[in-house]
Motif scaffolding. Structure first.
Motif, short mmCIF file in Angstrom:
data_model
loop_
_atom_site.label_atom_id
_atom_site.label_comp_id
_atom_site.label_asym_id
_atom_site.label_seq_id
_atom_site.Cartn_x
_atom_site.Cartn_y
_atom_site.Cartn_z
N ALA A 14 0.83 -1.20 0.00
CA ALA A 14 0.00 0.00 0.00
C ALA A 14 0.87 1.25 0.00
O ALA A 14 1.89 1.31 0.70
N ARG A 67 -4.79 9.83 -8.40
CA ARG A 67 -3.80 8.78 -8.09
C ARG A 67 -3.32 8.06 -9.34
O ARG A 67 -2.17 7.65 -9.41
N SER A 85 0.06 5.78 -5.18
CA SER A 85 -0.66 5.77 -3.90
C SER A 85 -1.66 4.62 -3.84
O SER A 85 -2.83 4.80 -3.48
N LYS A 87 -3.87 1.41 -2.98
CA LYS A 87 -4.61 0.97 -1.79
C LYS A 87 -4.99 -0.50 -1.96
O LYS A 87 -5.13 -0.97 -3.09
N ASP A 90 -7.54 -1.39 -4.50
CA ASP A 90 -7.19 -1.35 -5.92
C ASP A 90 -6.85 -2.73 -6.46
O ASP A 90 -6.63 -2.90 -7.67
N SER A 123 -1.63 -4.71 2.44
CA SER A 123 -1.76 -3.65 3.47
C SER A 123 -0.62 -3.70 4.46
O SER A 123 0.18 -4.62 4.48
#
Length: 123
Positions: A14, A67, A85, A87, A90, A123
């Motif tokens: 992330a 982004r 960026s 996440k 995504d 993450s």
């Protein structure tokens, strides 16, 4: 016929970045708008970004605006999608698609599709 091949996917943490490529062959590439879509497991394929035939007009889903950046190089028959960026949400298989001239956010308007490239954001 337009043949599309995506590349550049992978596993990223992330906040990281990736650049996806969509390489085209077949009919005159510069006549075609290119869209990027993505599909996460158990979800519908959704619009991400699109560029018209010249690259002069671009469109983004609200979830990626600011982004992700779409660009194209008609001399090389390639469209890029820069993902910044990133996440975890995504995470999906990313597809590029082509249709004649006019870009669209609607997947049903695209007649040519690549095989997809996996993007996984941890993450």
């Amino acid at each position: 016929q337009v043949q599309l091949v995506e590349s550049g996917g992978g596993l990223v943490q992330a906040g990281g970045s990736l650049r996806l490529s969509c390489a085209a062959s077949g009919r005159t590439f510069s006549n075609y708008a290119i869209g990027w879509f993505r599909q996460a497991p158990g979800k519908e394929r959704e619009f991400v970004a699109a560029t018209n035939w010249s690259g002069g007009s671009t469109y983004y889903a609200d979830s990626v605006k600011g982004r992700f950046t779409i660009s194209r190089d008609n001399a090389k028959n390639v469209v890029y999608l820069q993902l910044n960026s990133l996440k975890p949400e995504d995470t999906a298989v990313y597809y590029c698609a082509a249709q004649y001239r006019r870009a669209s956010v609607h997947r049903d308007e695209y007649g040519y599709w690549g095989q997809g490239t996996q993007v996984t954001v941890s993450s």
